[in-house]
Design a protein around this motif. Structure first.
Motif, PDB file in Angstrom:
ATOM      1  N   GLY A 118       0.819  -1.211   0.000  1.00 32.29           N
ATOM      2  CA  GLY A 118       0.000   0.000   0.000  1.00 32.29           C
ATOM      3  C   GLY A 118       0.858   1.268   0.000  1.00 32.29           C
ATOM      4  N   ALA A 119       0.456   2.230  -0.795  1.00 37.56           N
ATOM      5  CA  ALA A 119       1.112   3.535  -0.798  1.00 37.56           C
ATOM      6  C   ALA A 119       0.094   4.540  -1.316  1.00 37.56           C
ATOM      7  CB  ALA A 119       2.348   3.539  -1.695  1.00 37.56           C
ATOM      8  N   ALA A 120       0.235   5.789  -0.911  1.00 43.15           N
ATOM      9  CA  ALA A 120      -0.732   6.802  -1.347  1.00 43.15           C
ATOM     10  C   ALA A 120      -0.054   8.152  -1.491  1.00 43.15           C
ATOM     11  CB  ALA A 120      -1.889   6.898  -0.346  1.00 43.15           C
ATOM     12  N   ARG A 121      -0.670   8.992  -2.296  1.00 42.22           N
ATOM     13  CA  ARG A 121      -0.185  10.359  -2.486  1.00 42.22           C
ATOM     14  C   ARG A 121      -1.315  11.318  -2.133  1.00 42.22           C
ATOM     15  NH1 ARG A 121       1.724  10.146  -7.764  1.00 42.22           N
ATOM     16  NH2 ARG A 121      -0.326  10.688  -8.574  1.00 42.22           N
ATOM     17  N   ILE A 122      -0.953  12.365  -1.412  1.00 42.19           N
ATOM     18  CA  ILE A 122      -1.927  13.417  -1.124  1.00 42.19           C
ATOM     19  C   ILE A 122      -1.389  14.710  -1.709  1.00 42.19           C
ATOM     20  CG2 ILE A 122      -3.217  14.673   0.652  1.00 42.19           C
ATOM     21  CD1 ILE A 122      -2.625  12.403   2.584  1.00 42.19           C
ATOM     22  N   VAL A 129      -2.927   5.990   3.371  1.00 37.37           N
ATOM     23  CA  VAL A 129      -3.297   7.402   3.448  1.00 37.37           C
ATOM     24  C   VAL A 129      -2.832   7.988   4.790  1.00 37.37           C
ATOM     25  CG1 VAL A 129      -5.238   9.031   3.526  1.00 37.37           C
ATOM     26  CG2 VAL A 129      -5.213   7.195   1.833  1.00 37.37           C
ATOM     27  N   SER A 130      -2.905   7.179   5.837  1.00 37.26           N
ATOM     28  CA  SER A 130      -2.443   7.633   7.141  1.00 37.26           C
ATOM     29  C   SER A 130      -0.948   7.944   7.103  1.00 37.26           C
ATOM     30  CB  SER A 130      -2.765   6.533   8.167  1.00 37.26           C
ATOM     31  OG  SER A 130      -2.193   6.839   9.391  1.00 37.26           O
ATOM     32  N   ALA A 131      -0.185   7.087   6.420  1.00 36.88           N
ATOM     33  CA  ALA A 131       1.259   7.335   6.304  1.00 36.88           C
ATOM     34  C   ALA A 131       1.517   8.597   5.481  1.00 36.88           C
ATOM     35  CB  ALA A 131       1.933   6.120   5.661  1.00 36.88           C
ATOM     36  N   ALA A 132       0.758   8.757   4.387  1.00 35.88           N
ATOM     37  CA  ALA A 132       0.940   9.943   3.545  1.00 35.88           C
ATOM     38  C   ALA A 132       0.531  11.211   4.298  1.00 35.88           C
ATOM     39  CB  ALA A 132       0.133   9.801   2.257  1.00 35.88           C
ATOM     40  N   GLN A 189       3.289  12.316   6.527  1.00 40.79           N
ATOM     41  CA  GLN A 189       4.293  12.957   5.681  1.00 40.79           C
ATOM     42  C   GLN A 189       3.852  14.372   5.299  1.00 40.79           C
ATOM     43  OE1 GLN A 189       6.862  10.676   4.115  1.00 40.79           O
ATOM     44  NE2 GLN A 189       7.839  12.683   4.077  1.00 40.79           N
ATOM     45  N   LEU A 190       2.595  14.504   4.946  1.00 41.18           N
ATOM     46  CA  LEU A 190       2.046  15.799   4.535  1.00 41.18           C
ATOM     47  C   LEU A 190       2.120  16.801   5.690  1.00 41.18           C
ATOM     48  CD1 LEU A 190       0.346  17.367   2.279  1.00 41.18           C
ATOM     49  CD2 LEU A 190      -1.646  16.729   3.665  1.00 41.18           C
ATOM     50  N   PHE A 191       1.740  16.343   6.873  1.00 46.03           N
ATOM     51  CA  PHE A 191       1.764  17.250   8.036  1.00 46.03           C
ATOM     52  C   PHE A 191       3.191  17.668   8.350  1.00 46.03           C
ATOM     53  CE2 PHE A 191      -2.531  15.924  10.143  1.00 46.03           C
ATOM     54  CZ  PHE A 191      -3.186  16.337   9.002  1.00 46.03           C
ATOM     55  N   GLU A 192       4.120  16.754   8.195  1.00 44.91           N
ATOM     56  CA  GLU A 192       5.515  17.084   8.450  1.00 44.91           C
ATOM     57  C   GLU A 192       5.967  18.190   7.496  1.00 44.91           C
ATOM     58  OE1 GLU A 192       7.611  13.475   9.384  1.00 44.91           O
ATOM     59  OE2 GLU A 192       9.475  14.358   8.615  1.00 44.91           O
ATOM     60  N   THR A 193       5.639  18.019   6.213  1.00 48.34           N
ATOM     61  CA  THR A 193       6.004  19.027   5.210  1.00 48.34           C
ATOM     62  C   THR A 193       5.306  20.356   5.504  1.00 48.34           C
ATOM     63  OG1 THR A 193       6.130  17.226   3.628  1.00 48.34           O
ATOM     64  CG2 THR A 193       6.143  19.441   2.720  1.00 48.34           C
ATOM     65  N   THR A 202       2.691  18.210  -1.998  1.00 47.35           N
ATOM     66  CA  THR A 202       2.386  16.797  -2.247  1.00 47.35           C
ATOM     67  C   THR A 202       3.190  15.918  -1.303  1.00 47.35           C
ATOM     68  OG1 THR A 202       1.850  17.159  -4.563  1.00 47.35           O
ATOM     69  CG2 THR A 202       2.539  14.938  -3.958  1.00 47.35           C
ATOM     70  N   ALA A 203       2.542  14.925  -0.782  1.00 45.45           N
ATOM     71  CA  ALA A 203       3.244  13.953   0.065  1.00 45.45           C
ATOM     72  C   ALA A 203       2.881  12.565  -0.407  1.00 45.45           C
ATOM     73  CB  ALA A 203       2.827  14.137   1.518  1.00 45.45           C
ATOM     74  N   GLU A 204       3.875  11.689  -0.429  1.00 44.93           N
ATOM     75  CA  GLU A 204       3.607  10.312  -0.836  1.00 44.93           C
ATOM     76  C   GLU A 204       4.313   9.398   0.141  1.00 44.93           C
ATOM     77  OE1 GLU A 204       3.993   9.616  -5.034  1.00 44.93           O
ATOM     78  OE2 GLU A 204       4.375   7.475  -4.718  1.00 44.93           O
ATOM     79  N   ALA A 205       3.647   8.360   0.562  1.00 45.94           N
ATOM     80  CA  ALA A 205       4.279   7.462   1.528  1.00 45.94           C
ATOM     81  C   ALA A 205       3.734   6.055   1.368  1.00 45.94           C
ATOM     82  CB  ALA A 205       4.016   7.955   2.949  1.00 45.94           C
ATOM     83  N   GLU A 206       4.548   5.130   1.864  1.00 53.78           N
ATOM     84  CA  GLU A 206       4.141   3.726   1.830  1.00 53.78           C
ATOM     85  C   GLU A 206       3.590   3.318   3.190  1.00 53.78           C
ATOM     86  OE1 GLU A 206       7.418   1.325   0.640  1.00 53.78           O
ATOM     87  OE2 GLU A 206       7.586   2.324  -1.314  1.00 53.78           O
ATOM     88  N   ALA A 207       2.638   2.441   3.153  1.00 49.74           N
ATOM     89  CA  ALA A 207       2.112   1.889   4.401  1.00 49.74           C
ATOM     90  C   ALA A 207       3.160   0.957   4.999  1.00 49.74           C
ATOM     91  CB  ALA A 207       0.828   1.123   4.127  1.00 49.74           C
ATOM     92  N   PRO A 208       3.213   0.850   6.314  1.00 48.62           N
ATOM     93  CA  PRO A 208       4.148  -0.110   6.909  1.00 48.62           C
ATOM     94  C   PRO A 208       3.731  -1.531   6.555  1.00 48.62           C
ATOM     95  CG  PRO A 208       2.648   0.749   8.574  1.00 48.62           C
ATOM     96  CD  PRO A 208       2.382   1.515   7.322  1.00 48.62           C
TER      97      PRO A 208
END
Lengths: 330, 175, 769
Positions: free
Chosen positions: C479-483, C551-554, C557-561, C612-618
């Motif tokens: 799983g991975a998602a981009r916001i 989406v939670s991982a992304a 990432q988004l909040f960090e950015t 934009t933030a993109e991350a993979e699920a653990p």
């Protein structure tokens, strides 16, 4: 679908002139024929559209009704005269197919629809209807929906119509326009048993066109019922169906009509059962005996032995409930 | 060849083998009517011809020349939905949405059959002048439209709300 | 697999099981679990509803392309052998024909890597696709016709003549069994468990049942026919597919055609039902091959018969269930074994023992699925593979034992409720089946249930039955998602997930809006496209969790950015991503919501149009740390005609423990839809496989019965709505559990009505006369 010519008939005579040519087929609602053409089981080179012909329901001088062969199944079932005088027919039609198909299918087409046997439909299987002499894969195959009465080693298919079962019980006459002019055929004599020639399904000669069905008046309509038993509650072909009508005089059977669907290559008028009941006291024993008289020649196949018992149960239950029911006052 | 489709005159020359369904979908790009079996066994292709519902997959287009045909596109569009379309959304009368146009066209015709007093196999009194829109009547009359997602409850609720608001209100009250 | 690898894997498994919760995904509850009054759980209508009800949602066969040709397939009529002669001359000469493709002229292709053989494999089988003269099953495609119209293609197809040299096909189950069986391997593990000498314990138990059940083949029958619109753009392949696996389809097509995965673009925005069937079968490959040969775009839409011929369904099972119990009803032994049919070309051993692994406490277990090989279209996953038919055997047997011991069947189940997973020893993440039973029994009026055959209403015998529904929580890797968040306060979530009617796009829009503090109108959910991030199969009821975790991982990432962009001038200065949440179109401190800055303000100050933030699920380690399952208490009332044996369902209730429900409206439809398919399984569904020819004899919706409107009463579906503390959003999947337990609930109700026990599905009227 194999290519074909399409022509719309202006009248019955014109239709027969076109239809008598080899390779032509009459097109009514198309609900069975178009499907079979798509499967390339039917490969007419000409379709003569007769759906616009004979579209009315008319009174006959003796108090019956004449229904044009082009009338849709839906229109017959919705007709007030049919609902009041021949409720058995309305019920049978309404138990069949779906509202959409009943809006398309015509009376003539319903009578001439072909079996739903899976081996008939599958070109990879052996079928004496499709290729006479080929053999029949249904005899030892899936035959839950197949015949228990009047079958032959060559064919165990059933006629799938509900409407015809009611017409059989109602002594309907079929008007046929043929190359030699019009004639009348009793509905119960129109379809054939398979014998050695299951590809010949009716007594109609090539090019003959059904133009009307006539219902004589009868005394059973006030106590009549069509019961259809199937594998889901709607939109399925009958395993067994029973069209039953009773006319009583006290506890004695004055007249009885009984026809079965889903059991034979034709709509099955249960004449033996009727004869066993007519003029008799209507007792449980008489009902069981009548059912036995009709079903003693029945033979089951791998998957459909149960239909013999099922038919007996539905015959007995239908007639005994009709006997117990108060006459419907109209 | 000429048909009236969703109120507009349509002229096309098609193969006599072409079904009304394929005329709509492949020639006119009206994709609302769906192909689910092409043999009259699922109802996904249901359209209205002169106000009556039929399976367009079993209809040869050539046979239906001159007729008035209404498809789901002729009933309503996003932003201007037919009341029944709105009720389907509200009652979740679908999941994948593939059988849905057929269900809706079928239901529109079913309502007019009921208004005409046409009986069904579950109608007790075949001679009755009027027929109540009960869930059983609706279910029998809609049985020619399969829904493999199993959204039947939502469909019946949508139909009951649209065509028998009183019955629907009773049900809500009972609940 | 080597001994070293096996050992390493076992060590890892143990380590994950014993690790502190905090190290495991789900160890810290998803903050969304605590959002009580927002969009989560709301009965939101489908966002794609207006398109679907107006016929405007475009399915795979609804993309007209200039110059498109139509395909038709010719199928073999023997189960095994070789094509001796293939006469295509008449077809080639027929009007409108563009191409006739057979094994003689098809491009060279690699076989499909079959499903589960590799992470992104999607093939139904690994039979060479039109590469040689060999026939492996009755119905295998032997020729494809392309023509200007469908009518022309269909007609030309009927002109092809094929002569076969028959080989020996194994088409009868008895012969296949005589040839010997092999243990089933599912998800890399044998479907076998032998714990504490169950046969001995059964023999010694004071109470027991030991019975056999069978279930027939089933076909998914989504109403949308399998279809694809396919064309080549240079060396790149474009596929508008009807699929529940865009990434898997693209990767597998790349293997077949010798392409890089990036050269294949598969989209599937709307799917007209899948239920496990909409993966990669021969038709997409044949269409792509024909498109390459003809240099034309190709539309392929299988006929309904075609779907039966080349898309597999659920296989046949023969099950033995034996339960030994003490006087108090507690189980000494639970045995669930049996045989399923597969083909030499796939690996899908219908895993009917899965429910028995965790449903009940028992002092011993013997579980085993043996497979035998038939020449038939490769069987595959169908809604709740394993559980749907496995619960039929298991839950009927529990009912039979309860009857034999004169214990209420609900009470018997509760007496065997395990403290922890009875076969793995793992703790349950959340398990509330007892509560579901109590709630359901009250609501359904269970106490009114009488003795078998005791309740008669006119012609009808009426009875009540119940069964446990169960389905595991899954989350697959990848799983991975981009916001993408824009300055106007809108967000787009992109993930290669699917919408087949489950309500994914609606539910995930709700979740994303809730996570980001936006309205649903401000969120776009982009999916159904393999070029989007992630690999998210629509299967195993795992999309909700898989998308949720990605989406939670992304989001993190988004909040960090965003916090970096906000900088020291922001009220949020110095806060960490875990300390903020999305609300009212911006970020706010979780425990002091007045410390807040809107997304627009942050982006404006940073002079950014978007971020934009993109991350993979653990990786889904939670599955090895907890025993994670959904449950349901299923109640059924039937009536059975004493005249005809016809069975009608009067009422049905399902009480579900599936964690938190995201959308009350679409989830209810999922539960009900599963139950409806379960009613079909119980009462009417059977794919008729002719053992003489290996041919399916009811390849149509007229002869294969699925439930119609009139078969389905009002179905009551309710849920406990207790969040699972260890899953994203607290949710577990809802797509498959509805079909589980239904067969048994109906059969048990039929027994209660009539006193007759039907152990062979479907329960048709002849079995009750």
């Amino acid at each position: 679908m194999t290519p074909f010519d399409y022509q719309r008939a202006a009248d019955a005579a014109g239709a027969v002139a076109a239809g008598v040519r080899g390779g032509a087929k009459y097109l009514g609602g198309g609900t069975n024929l178009v499907d079979l053409m798509r499967e390339t089981i039917e490969r007419p080179d000409c379709l003569v559209d007769v759906s616009c012909l004979s579209g009315g329901i008319d009174e006959t001088p003796d108090g019956g009704l004449q229904i044009g062969a082009g009338v849709t199944n839906a229109a017959v079932a919705a007709d007030r005269r049919v609902r009041e005088r021949y409720p058995l027919l309305a019920q049978a039609i309404l138990s069949g197919a779906s509202a959409q198909i009943r809006n398309m299918a015509t009376v003539g087409g319903n009578i001439l629809q072909r079996t739903r046997c899976g081996y008939f439909y599958d070109d990879a299987a052996r079928c004496n209807k499709r290729r006479p002499g080929d053999g029949c894969d249904a005899v030892d195959g899936f035959n839950r929906n197949h015949a228990i009465l009047g079958a032959s080693p060559a064919c165990v298919a059933t006629h799938p119509s509900d409407m015809c079962v009611a017409l059989a019980a109602l002594d309907a006459m079929v008007t046929v326009e043929g190359p030699a002019g019009p004639r009348q055929v009793p509905l119960i004599g129109l379809h054939r048993l398979p014998g050695d020639t299951p590809q010949i399904e009716t007594v109609l000669e090539p090019g003959a066109l059904i133009t009307a069905v006539t219902l004589p008046p009868n005394g059973i309509s006030a106590r009549s019922r069509y019961r259809k038993v199937r594998d889901r509650s709607s939109y399925a072909f009958a395993l067994v169906s029973v069209a039953a009508g009773l006319e009583m005089e006290g506890d004695t059977v004055k007249d009885v009509r009984l026809a079965l669907g889903g059991v034979a290559h034709k709509p099955w008028r249960a004449l033996a059962a009727e004869a066993a009941l007519r003029g008799r006291l209507l007792t449980d024993a008489a009902l069981q005996g009548a059912a036995e008289a009709e079903l003693s020649p029945a033979r089951g196949l791998r998957d459909n032995v149960f239909k013999i018992d099922l038919a007996r149960r539905v015959i007995v239950d239908s007639l005994s409930s009709l006997a117990q029911a108060r006459e419907i006052v109209r | 060849m000429r048909w009236t489709i969703n109120g507009a005159e349509v002229d096309e020359t098609v193969d006599v083998r072409t079904s009304l369904l394929d005329l709509l979908r492949e020639r006119l790009h009206l994709f609302g009517a769906k192909k689910g079996c092409d043999q009259g066994a699922c109802g996904a292709c249901t359209v209205l011809v002169d106000g009556r519902r039929i399976n367009s997959c079993l209809a040869l287009a050539v046979q239906y020349q001159g007729r008035e045909i209404v498809t789901i596109e002729g009933l309503g569009a996003p932003g201007a939905l037919h009341p029944l379309q709105k009720a389907f959304v509200e009652h979740d009368g679908f999941q994948c949405g593939y059988c849905t146009p057929g269900q809706i066209c079928s239901a529109v015709a079913m309502a007019s059959e009921l208004r005409d007093g046409a009986p069904s196999y579950v109608t007790e009194d075949l001679t009755a002048e009027t027929i109540d829109v009960t869930p059983e009547e609706v279910r029998e009359r809609m049985s020619g439209n399969l829904c493999r997602c199993g959204a039947y409850n939502g469909i019946v609720d949508a139909l009951t709300e649209t065509y028998a608001p009183a019955a629907e209100a009773d049900k809500r009250e009972a609940a | 697999m080597s001994l070293v690898q096996d050992t390493l894997q076992a060590v890892m498994k143990k380590a994950i099981a014993l690790a502190p919760d905090g190290f495991i995904p789900g160890g810290h509850p998803d903050p969304l679990i605590h959002h009580k009054h927002g969009l989560i759980g709301a009965p939101v209508s489908r966002i794609d509803g207006p398109l679907k009800v107006s016929g405007k949602a475009a399915f795979a066969a609804e993309f007209p392309v200039d110059g498109m040709a139509y395909a038709a397939l010719k199928y073999s009529s023997i189960p095994r052998g070789r094509i001796a002669e293939l006469d295509t001359r008449a077809a080639e000469a027929a009007p409108g024909v563009v191409l006739v493709m057979t094994h003689k002229n098809a491009p060279r292709l690699q076989p499909m890597p079959p499903f589960m053989s590799q992470p992104k494999a999607a093939g139904g089988d690994d039979v060479p696709v039109m590469q040689d003269d060999q026939v492996h099953w009755n119905g295998q495609p032997v020729a494809l016709v392309l023509a200007e119209t469908q009518e022309q293609a269909d007609h030309a197809r009927s002109l092809i003549r094929v002569a076969y040299e028959a080989g020996h096909g194994v088409t009868a189950l008895a012969e296949a069994k005589a040839n010997g069986s092999e243990p089933g391997l599912f998800q890399g593990e044998p479907l076998k468990l032998d714990l504490n000498d169950a046969e001995d314990k059964l023999a010694a138990a004071p109470h027991k049942v030991d019975v056999r059940y069978t279930t027939p083949r089933h076909s998914h029958n989504p109403i949308e026919l399998h279809a694809a619109t396919v064309y080549w753009e240079g060396d790149a392949l474009r596929v508008h597919d009807a699929t529940q696996a865009v990434d898997h389809a693209a990767w597998t097509l790349a293997q077949v055609f010798g392409l890089r995965e990036e050269q294949v673009h598969v989209t599937s925005p709307y799917v007209g039902g899948g239920f496990g069937s909409k993966t990669l079968w021969q038709h997409q490959i044949l269409a792509a091959a024909a498109s390459r040969l003809a240099g034309r775009p190709v539309r392929i839409m299988l006929s309904r018969e075609g779907v039966y011929r080349i898309v597999g369904g659920r296989t046949i099972t023969e099950q033995r269930v034996a339960i030994g119990a003490q006087d108090d009803g507690t189980f000494d032994a639970l045995i669930h074994t049996g045989t399923v049919a597969m083909t030499p070309h796939n690996n899908m051993p219908e895993p009917f023992i899965l429910p028995a692994r965790s449903a009940y406490a028992s002092r011993s277990f013997l579980l085993d699925v043996e497979t035998v090989k038939l020449n038939m279209v490769a069987n595959t996953f169908m809604r709740a593979p394993g559980e749907s038919v496995g619960t039929f055997g298991l839950e009927c047997a529990v009912d039979e034992l309860a009857h034999a011991m004169n214990i209420d069947p609900i009470e018997l189940r509760i007496r065997n409720e395990p403290e922890k997973d009875p076969t793995t020893g793992l703790p349950f993440s959340s398990r509330l089946i007892v509560e579901a039973w109590r709630r359901g029994a009250e609501r359904f009026g269970w106490s009114k249930r009488g003795a078998p055959g005791a309740r008669r209403e006119g012609e009808w015998l009426v009875g009540l039955g119940c069964a446990t529904a169960t389905y595991p929580y899954y989350r697959m890797p990848g799983g991975a998602a981009r916001i993408t968040l824009t300055r106007d306060g809108r967000a787009t979530i992109s993930i290669s997930a699917h919408e087949m009617g489950m309500g994914t796009s609606t539910a995930q829009t709700q979740v994303a809006a809730e996570r980001l503090g936006l309205t649903m109108e401000q969120v776009t959910f982009a999916y159904g496209d393999n070029t989007l991030p992630g690999v998210v199969l629509a299967g195993g009821s795992q999309q909700t969790a898989a998308i949720g975790a990605a989406v939670s991982a992304a989001q993190r990432q988004l909040f960090e950015t965003l916090l970096q962009l906000a900088g020291n001038d922001s009220p949020l200065a110095g806060l960490k991503p875990d300390e903020v949440g999305g609300s009212d179109g911006g970020l706010g401190k979780l425990d002091e919501p007045q410390i807040f800055e809107s997304y627009a303000s942050i982006l404006q100050r940073a002079q950014r149009e978007s971020v934009t933030a993109e991350a993979e699920a653990p990786p889904p380690l939670e599955l090895q740390h907890w025993s994670m399952h959904s449950h349901g208490a299923m109640f059924c009332e039937v009536r059975v005609s004493t005249v005809t044996g016809e069975v009608r369902v009067n009422r049905f209730l399902g009480v579900f423990d599936c964690g938190r429900i995201i959308n009350a409206k679409t989830a209810r439809s999922q539960f009900r839809g599963g139950i409806v398919m379960g009613l079909g399984l119980a009462l009417m569904e059977e794919t008729q496989f002719d053992e003489r020819s290996g041919r399916i004899m009811n390849p149509s919706l007229a002869e294969y019965h699925v439930p119609v409107h009139l078969d389905v009463p009002e179905i009551d579906a309710i849920w406990l709505d207790e969040p699972d503390p260890h899953t994203p959003m607290g949710a577990r999947g809802v797509g498959e559990i509805g079909i589980t337990g239904v067969g048994a609930a109906v059969a048990n109700a039929v027994f209660n009505a009539t006193g007759k026990r039907v152990r062979d599905l479907p329960i048709t009227l002849d079995k009750l006369l």
